[in-house]
Motif scaffolding. Structure first.
Motif, PDB file in Angstrom:
ATOM      1  N   ILE A 190       0.869  -1.184   0.000  1.00 34.85           N
ATOM      2  CA  ILE A 190       0.000   0.000   0.000  1.00 34.85           C
ATOM      3  C   ILE A 190       0.906   1.234   0.000  1.00 34.85           C
ATOM      4  O   ILE A 190       1.759   1.383   0.870  1.00 34.85           O
ATOM      5  N   LEU A 191       0.693   2.088  -1.015  1.00 34.75           N
ATOM      6  CA  LEU A 191       1.526   3.287  -1.204  1.00 34.75           C
ATOM      7  C   LEU A 191       0.607   4.491  -1.450  1.00 34.75           C
ATOM      8  O   LEU A 191      -0.587   4.329  -1.693  1.00 34.75           O
ATOM      9  N   PRO A 192       1.164   5.717  -1.421  1.00 35.03           N
ATOM     10  CA  PRO A 192       0.324   6.869  -1.761  1.00 35.03           C
ATOM     11  C   PRO A 192      -0.176   6.742  -3.209  1.00 35.03           C
ATOM     12  O   PRO A 192       0.596   6.371  -4.101  1.00 35.03           O
ATOM     13  N   ARG A 193      -1.462   7.036  -3.438  1.00 39.64           N
ATOM     14  CA  ARG A 193      -2.067   6.836  -4.761  1.00 39.64           C
ATOM     15  C   ARG A 193      -1.577   7.876  -5.767  1.00 39.64           C
ATOM     16  O   ARG A 193      -1.593   9.076  -5.489  1.00 39.64           O
ATOM     17  N   GLY A 194      -1.151   7.392  -6.953  1.00 36.57           N
ATOM     18  CA  GLY A 194      -0.720   8.286  -8.028  1.00 36.57           C
ATOM     19  C   GLY A 194      -1.909   8.988  -8.653  1.00 36.57           C
ATOM     20  O   GLY A 194      -3.037   8.466  -8.614  1.00 36.57           O
ATOM     21  N   GLU A 195      -1.676  10.129  -9.292  1.00 35.87           N
ATOM     22  CA  GLU A 195      -2.827  10.928  -9.767  1.00 35.87           C
ATOM     23  C   GLU A 195      -3.535  10.308 -10.974  1.00 35.87           C
ATOM     24  O   GLU A 195      -4.695  10.628 -11.240  1.00 35.87           O
ATOM     25  N   LYS A 196      -2.856   9.382 -11.694  1.00 38.79           N
ATOM     26  CA  LYS A 196      -3.538   8.745 -12.844  1.00 38.79           C
ATOM     27  C   LYS A 196      -4.521   7.646 -12.409  1.00 38.79           C
ATOM     28  O   LYS A 196      -5.307   7.153 -13.214  1.00 38.79           O
ATOM     29  N   ILE A 197      -4.432   7.227 -11.158  1.00 40.97           N
ATOM     30  CA  ILE A 197      -5.333   6.165 -10.680  1.00 40.97           C
ATOM     31  C   ILE A 197      -6.605   6.804 -10.113  1.00 40.97           C
ATOM     32  O   ILE A 197      -6.544   7.569  -9.140  1.00 40.97           O
TER      33      ILE A 197
ATOM     34  N   ASP B 198      -6.677   7.736  -0.231  1.00 39.93           N
ATOM     35  CA  ASP B 198      -5.590   8.388  -0.972  1.00 39.93           C
ATOM     36  C   ASP B 198      -4.366   7.474  -1.098  1.00 39.93           C
ATOM     37  O   ASP B 198      -3.267   7.907  -1.408  1.00 39.93           O
ATOM     38  N   THR B 199      -4.602   6.177  -0.857  1.00 42.47           N
ATOM     39  CA  THR B 199      -3.536   5.183  -1.042  1.00 42.47           C
ATOM     40  C   THR B 199      -3.924   4.251  -2.187  1.00 42.47           C
ATOM     41  O   THR B 199      -5.063   4.249  -2.633  1.00 42.47           O
ATOM     42  N   VAL B 200      -2.943   3.452  -2.645  1.00 36.74           N
ATOM     43  CA  VAL B 200      -3.239   2.447  -3.671  1.00 36.74           C
ATOM     44  C   VAL B 200      -2.481   1.156  -3.334  1.00 36.74           C
ATOM     45  O   VAL B 200      -1.346   1.206  -2.857  1.00 36.74           O
ATOM     46  N   ALA B 201      -3.140   0.028  -3.566  1.00 32.18           N
ATOM     47  CA  ALA B 201      -2.492  -1.273  -3.361  1.00 32.18           C
ATOM     48  C   ALA B 201      -1.881  -1.699  -4.701  1.00 32.18           C
ATOM     49  O   ALA B 201      -2.554  -1.631  -5.731  1.00 32.18           O
ATOM     50  N   VAL B 202      -0.604  -2.106  -4.697  1.00 30.09           N
ATOM     51  CA  VAL B 202       0.073  -2.463  -5.949  1.00 30.09           C
ATOM     52  C   VAL B 202       0.733  -3.837  -5.822  1.00 30.09           C
ATOM     53  O   VAL B 202       1.350  -4.156  -4.801  1.00 30.09           O
ATOM     54  N   ARG B 203       0.584  -4.638  -6.905  1.00 32.04           N
ATOM     55  CA  ARG B 203       1.213  -5.966  -6.925  1.00 32.04           C
ATOM     56  C   ARG B 203       1.807  -6.231  -8.297  1.00 32.04           C
ATOM     57  O   ARG B 203       1.218  -5.876  -9.323  1.00 32.04           O
ATOM     58  N   LEU B 204       2.970  -6.870  -8.304  1.00 33.13           N
ATOM     59  CA  LEU B 204       3.599  -7.332  -9.553  1.00 33.13           C
ATOM     60  C   LEU B 204       3.560  -8.861  -9.537  1.00 33.13           C
ATOM     61  O   LEU B 204       4.375  -9.499  -8.863  1.00 33.13           O
ATOM     62  N   PRO B 205       2.577  -9.457 -10.200  1.00 31.28           N
ATOM     63  CA  PRO B 205       2.434 -10.919 -10.133  1.00 31.28           C
ATOM     64  C   PRO B 205       3.562 -11.642 -10.868  1.00 31.28           C
ATOM     65  O   PRO B 205       4.180 -11.071 -11.775  1.00 31.28           O
ATOM     66  N   SER B 206       3.784 -12.907 -10.496  1.00 35.09           N
ATOM     67  CA  SER B 206       4.829 -13.674 -11.182  1.00 35.09           C
ATOM     68  C   SER B 206       4.241 -14.516 -12.313  1.00 35.09           C
ATOM     69  O   SER B 206       4.987 -15.072 -13.115  1.00 35.09           O
ATOM     70  N   HIS B 207       2.910 -14.624 -12.380  1.00 32.70           N
ATOM     71  CA  HIS B 207       2.305 -15.516 -13.373  1.00 32.70           C
ATOM     72  C   HIS B 207       2.614 -15.014 -14.790  1.00 32.70           C
ATOM     73  O   HIS B 207       2.283 -13.870 -15.133  1.00 32.70           O
ATOM     74  N   PRO B 208       3.238 -15.866 -15.625  1.00 33.59           N
ATOM     75  CA  PRO B 208       3.671 -15.388 -16.950  1.00 33.59           C
ATOM     76  C   PRO B 208       2.519 -14.893 -17.830  1.00 33.59           C
ATOM     77  O   PRO B 208       2.700 -13.920 -18.568  1.00 33.59           O
ATOM     78  N   ILE B 209       1.342 -15.531 -17.739  1.00 37.54           N
ATOM     79  CA  ILE B 209       0.219 -15.088 -18.592  1.00 37.54           C
ATOM     80  C   ILE B 209      -0.311 -13.735 -18.104  1.00 37.54           C
ATOM     81  O   ILE B 209      -0.571 -12.824 -18.898  1.00 37.54           O
ATOM     82  N   ALA B 210      -0.428 -13.574 -16.789  1.00 38.84           N
ATOM     83  CA  ALA B 210      -0.889 -12.279 -16.246  1.00 38.84           C
ATOM     84  C   ALA B 210       0.051 -11.160 -16.697  1.00 38.84           C
ATOM     85  O   ALA B 210      -0.379 -10.106 -17.172  1.00 38.84           O
ATOM     86  N   ARG B 211       1.351 -11.423 -16.566  1.00 42.87           N
ATOM     87  CA  ARG B 211       2.321 -10.370 -16.941  1.00 42.87           C
ATOM     88  C   ARG B 211       2.294 -10.088 -18.434  1.00 42.87           C
ATOM     89  O   ARG B 211       2.391  -8.937 -18.866  1.00 42.87           O
TER      90      ARG B 211
END
Ligand code: TXA
Ligand code: MG
Length: 353
Positions: free
Chosen positions: A101-108, A117-130
Motif C-alpha cells: 500500500i503506497l500513496p495513490r498516483g494521480e492517474k489512478i 488516498d492510497t493504492v495497493a500495488v502488486r507485480l504478479p509472477s504468473h507469466p500469462i498475467a504479466r
C-alpha cells in the motif's frame, strides 16, 4: 452477456494474449489467472471499467482494489511516492504474491481505491498475467474473480461458476499455484503493517521490514463501528453457503468431536481421516501448510455441494503460510471458533484429584 472463453496455452501464445489485452483496452472486464487466485481485471485508468468490476462481483463500494503491474518501472505510474521500504520489498518479493500500500498516483481514479488516498500495488509472477499487462500496456485493477463473499477462485471453472454471463471473458489458464491471495502490507503507516497474510510469510517480511506489526484484524473479529486499516478484512468472506465452524484441537480431540455431531461434514487433515465416521473432505496434512493453502478454497467450494448442515474445519497451525490459511478460514466461519484445547483444559481442571 456471453462470457468468452479465451484459450491461452502460455505466455508466448500471442493470439490469446492479444485478444485479452484488446478487450481490456476497450474497457471490458476479463478474468485472468495469477499465481495466487484468478483476478477480475479491468484497466486501472478507466473509471467505467472499474465500476463494472464492482458490479460483476457485487462488491461493496468501500472495498478498494489491487492494481497489477508487469515490471517495477511501472510503479511510478501508479504510486505518488516510492519510499525506501517499497524498493526493498520490491527487490525481495516481486514478482510474486506480495502487495504494498503506497500513496495513490494521480492517474489512478479514486474509485479504484474506494476513495482512499492510497493504492495497493502488486507485480504478479504468473507469466500469462504479466504478458497480458505488457500487451495492453496498462496497469490492471483486479480483485479476486469470485462473487463477493464467496471463496476465492483458484481455477477457471470456479470463475465461471460465479461469473459466467456477467463478464466479457475468462482467460482459461491452469489452476493457481499458491491458492490464497497475496500478502498485503501497508507501507504508508509507520511502522509498516501486515493487513492480510499470504504466501510471503511474517518471518520473510521481517527480514526486510524488521519493525513490521501485524494488524489486529488478521486474527480478531472487527469491532462494530471501528475503523479498519484494510476494508476487505471487515466482511464475512471466503464463505461457503453452508454454516462453517473452525475447530481447534489435536487429531484425537477433532475426530472425537466430529463423530459426535449429526448432519455435519468434517474438513480435515489426512491424519484425521481414518478415525472419522461422518462425511469428510481432506485438504492436506498438518505438516504441509503450502498444500493447505493450495486446497483451502477449492475444498470449501466442494463441501458446499454436499449440502451438510454444518462444516467443521480442522484449524491449521498459524506458522508460515498457515497464518494465511487460518485467516481465510476464520472469515469463512464468520469468526465462529470451537476451541477443543480449552474445553479439554477446563474439563481436566474440573476433575478433582
Ligand atoms: O492475490 C491477490 O491479491 C489477488 C490477485 C487477483 O492478485 N487479488 C485480491 O484482491 O485478492 P481482493 O480485491 O480480493 O483483495 C484486496 C485486498 C482487500 O482486503 C482490500 O481491502 C485490500 O486488499 N486493499 C486494497 N487496496 C487497499 C488500500 N488502499 N488500503 C488498504 N487495503 C487495501
Ligand atoms: Mg477477494
Amino acid at each position: 452477456m456471453k462470457t468468452e472463453r479465451i484459450i491461452v496455452k502460455g505466455a508466448d501464445d500471442q493470439a490469446g494474449i492479444r485478444q485479452a489485452a484488446q478487450l481490456l483496452r476497450a474497457g471490458q472486464v476479463v478474468a485472468i489467472p495469477t499465481e495466487t487466485v484468478y483476478g477480475l481485471a479491468a484497466s486501472a485508468y478507466d473509471p467505467e471499467a472499474v465500476k463494472a468490476v464492482f458490479v460483476a462481483k457485487g462488491r461493496p463500494q468501500d472495498n478498494p482494489l489491487i492494481v497489477h503491474i508487469a515490471d517495477k518501472e511501472q510503479l511510478s505510474a501508479v504510486a505518488a511516492a516510492i519510499p525506501e521500504t517499497a524498493k526493498r520489498c520490491a527487490d525481495a518479493f516481486w514478482p510474486g504474491p506480495f502487495t504494498m500500500i503506497l500513496p495513490r498516483g494521480e492517474k489512478i481514479p479514486a474509485s479504484v481505491s474506494a476513495g482512499l488516498d492510497t493504492v495497493a500495488v502488486r507485480l504478479p509472477s504468473h507469466p500469462i498475467a504479466r504478458a497480458i499487462i505488457h500487451a495492453g500496456n496498462l496497469p490492471l485493477a483486479a480483485p479476486s474473480a469470485n462473487t463477493s463473499g464467496k471463496p476465492s477462485p483458484t481455477s477457471a471453472a470456479h470463475v465461471l461458476e460465479d461469473l459466467d454471463g456477467k463478464i466479457s471473458a475468462v482467460v482459461m489458464g491452469d489452476d493457481c499455484e499458491v491458492g490464497v491471495e497475496s500478502t498485503v502490507v501497508d507501507l504508508c503507516s509507520d511502522p509498516p503493517r501486515l493487513l492480510r497474510p499470504g504466501a510471503v510469510t511474517v518471518e520473510e517480511l521481517r527480514r526486510v521490514l524488521p519493525d513490521l506489526v501485524v494488524d489486529r484484524a488478521v486474527l480478531a473479529e472487527p469491532v462494530k463501528g471501528q475503523k479498519v486499516a484494510s476494508p476487505g478484512m471487515k466482511y464475512k468472506h471466503y464463505a461457503p453457503k453452508t454454516e462453517t465452524v473452525l475447530v481447534e484441537g489435536d487429531t484425537a480431540a477433532f475426530t472425537a468431536f466430529v463423530n459426535r455431531q449429526i448432519g455435519g461434514v468434517a474438513i480435515c487433515f489426512e491424519e484425521d481421516a481414518k478415525g472419522i465416521t461422518c462425511p469428510k473432505l481432506c485438504y492436506g496434512t498438518t505438516r504441509d501448510e503450502t498444500t493447505l493453502a493450495h486446497e483451502v478454497f477449492s475444498v470449501l467450494r466442494k463441501a458446499d455441494e454436499l449440502q451438510a448442515d454444518v462444516l467443521y474445519v480442522h484449524a491449521p497451525s498459524r506458522e508460515g503460510v498457515g497464518l494465511a490459511v487460518y485467516n481465510r478460514l476464520l472469515r469463512a466461519a464468520a469468526f465462529r471458533v470451537m476451541d477443543l484445547k480449552e474445553t479439554e483444559k477446563r474439563r481436566k481442571g474440573n476433575v478433582q484429584p
